[in-house]
Design a protein around this motif. Structure first.
Motif, PDB file in Angstrom:
ATOM      1  N   HIS A  65       0.609  -1.450  -0.329  1.00  8.17           N
ATOM      2  CA  HIS A  65      -0.057   0.075   0.043  1.00  8.17           C
ATOM      3  C   HIS A  65       1.231   1.529   0.360  1.00  8.17           C
ATOM      4  CE1 HIS A  65      -2.642  -3.126   1.915  1.00  8.17           C
ATOM      5  NE2 HIS A  65      -3.690  -2.314   1.067  1.00  8.17           N
ATOM      6  N   HIS A  66       0.425   2.470  -0.821  1.00  3.85           N
ATOM      7  CA  HIS A  66       0.857   3.336  -1.439  1.00  3.85           C
ATOM      8  C   HIS A  66      -0.039   4.833  -0.943  1.00  3.85           C
ATOM      9  CE1 HIS A  66       4.553   1.242  -2.897  1.00  3.85           C
ATOM     10  NE2 HIS A  66       3.563   0.446  -3.293  1.00  3.85           N
ATOM     11  N   PHE A  67       0.286   5.630   0.116  1.00  6.85           N
ATOM     12  CA  PHE A  67      -0.593   6.506   0.161  1.00  6.85           C
ATOM     13  C   PHE A  67      -0.766   7.759  -0.094  1.00  6.85           C
ATOM     14  CE2 PHE A  67      -1.863   2.725   2.857  1.00  6.85           C
ATOM     15  CZ  PHE A  67      -3.209   2.861   2.659  1.00  6.85           C
ATOM     16  N   GLY A  68      -0.971   8.953  -1.307  1.00 10.62           N
ATOM     17  CA  GLY A  68      -0.679   9.436  -0.737  1.00 10.62           C
ATOM     18  C   GLY A  68      -2.009  11.266  -0.214  1.00 10.62           C
ATOM     19  N   THR A  69      -1.646  12.317  -0.177  1.00  4.83           N
ATOM     20  CA  THR A  69      -2.244  12.710   0.970  1.00  4.83           C
ATOM     21  C   THR A  69      -2.367  14.038   0.403  1.00  4.83           C
ATOM     22  OG1 THR A  69       0.091  14.120   1.860  1.00  4.83           O
ATOM     23  CG2 THR A  69      -1.347  12.495   2.640  1.00  4.83           C
ATOM     24  N   PHE A  70      -2.731  13.925  -1.763  1.00  2.00           N
ATOM     25  CA  PHE A  70      -2.621  15.046  -2.853  1.00  2.00           C
ATOM     26  C   PHE A  70      -4.100  15.677  -2.620  1.00  2.00           C
ATOM     27  CE2 PHE A  70      -3.499  11.150  -5.112  1.00  2.00           C
ATOM     28  CZ  PHE A  70      -4.950  12.498  -5.588  1.00  2.00           C
ATOM     29  N   LEU A  71      -5.049  15.223  -1.740  1.00  5.89           N
ATOM     30  CA  LEU A  71      -6.531  15.992  -1.847  1.00  5.89           C
ATOM     31  C   LEU A  71      -6.441  16.765  -0.470  1.00  5.89           C
ATOM     32  CD1 LEU A  71      -8.675  12.318  -2.691  1.00  5.89           C
ATOM     33  CD2 LEU A  71      -7.882  14.384  -4.228  1.00  5.89           C
ATOM     34  N   ASP A  72      -5.741  16.624   0.498  1.00  6.67           N
ATOM     35  CA  ASP A  72      -5.567  17.605   1.138  1.00  6.67           C
ATOM     36  C   ASP A  72      -5.052  19.378   0.718  1.00  6.67           C
ATOM     37  OD1 ASP A  72      -6.678  16.084   3.189  1.00  6.67           O
ATOM     38  OD2 ASP A  72      -4.380  15.952   4.328  1.00  6.67           O
ATOM     39  N   ALA A  73      -4.142  19.312  -0.490  1.00  4.99           N
ATOM     40  CA  ALA A  73      -4.070  20.056  -0.408  1.00  4.99           C
ATOM     41  C   ALA A  73      -4.807  20.814  -1.508  1.00  4.99           C
ATOM     42  CB  ALA A  73      -2.551  19.934  -1.668  1.00  4.99           C
ATOM     43  N   GLN A  74      -5.515  20.165  -2.191  1.00  5.63           N
ATOM     44  CA  GLN A  74      -6.704  19.934  -3.413  1.00  5.63           C
ATOM     45  C   GLN A  74      -8.176  20.793  -2.733  1.00  5.63           C
ATOM     46  OE1 GLN A  74      -7.087  17.347  -6.794  1.00  5.63           O
ATOM     47  NE2 GLN A  74      -5.510  16.764  -7.061  1.00  5.63           N
TER      48      GLN A  74
END
Length: 200
Positions: A65-74
């Motif tokens: 599992h690789h997790f991004g958190t880019f939706l927080d910024a968007q």
């Protein structure tokens, strides 16, 4: 702090289905690139999560599992990051707790634009649905944001991976389609057939 059941530099990949410390080569890897606020990731987890777990439990593959958190910024807020840090605390408890908590988070995912996962009370409340997860150690890790730095590191590694969208799924480093043209998750039977075709 780096959770147990992780691999890669700084423990930025969470493993389910094999011991990440094992010296011998394990089963082939199914890489999952996800953001916890992503509604399409929710659709895939709800439709295919049990199937992926069964394949891993049968030793046919191991989940990375690789997790991004880019939706927080968007979208604004901290929900992806806070939920990821809580998942780190769950991974430190055990692989079953991690994967069940991941499924529980997606099953109860707030609307994409609502930052519900930023609230520790929600994260702890959902942990009640995961057998043998809640404890003083887990609760303190969530409340004290003990895995905050780890979650930031995981997000940075995701950003540097070149993966442009979630969910992205790779098996043996090759893309596997998990959404159809309408943006709905494929049927479990179709997904399993694609995995077996890639194995042969």
């Amino acid at each position: 702090m780096i959770p147990a059941n992780t691999t890669g530099e700084g423990g930025t990949t969470v493993v389910y289905g094999a011991d990440p410390r094992a010296a011998e080569p394990g089963p082939p890897v199914l890489d999952l690139y996800l953001d916890l606020r992503c509604p399409y990731c929710r659709a895939v987890e709800n439709a295919l999560g049990d199937t992926m777990r069964q394949l891993a439990d049968a030793g046919e593959l191991v989940l990375h599992h690789h997790f991004g958190t880019f939706l927080d910024a968007q979208l604004g807020g901290h929900g992806s990051h806070r939920a990821l840090a809580a998942l780190g605390a769950a991974a430190d408890v055990g692989q079953p707790q991690f994967l069940t908590y991941l499924h529980t988070l997606y099953r109860n995912q707030p609307h994409e634009e609502h930052d519900g996962f930023a609230a520790e009370r929600m994260l702890l409340g959902l942990a009640n649905d995961v057998p043998r997860l809640r404890s003083r150690t887990f609760d303190d890790a969530v409340l004290d944001q003990a895995y905050d730095s780890w979650a930031r590191r995981v997000g940075r590694v995701f950003d540097a991976s070149g993966v442009a969208a979630t969910p992205t799924v790779l098996f043996r480093e090759r893309p596997v389609a998990v959404l159809d043209a309408a943006g709905d998750a494929v049927e479990p039977e179709e997904f399993v057939a694609r995995i077996h075709d890639a194995t042969e």
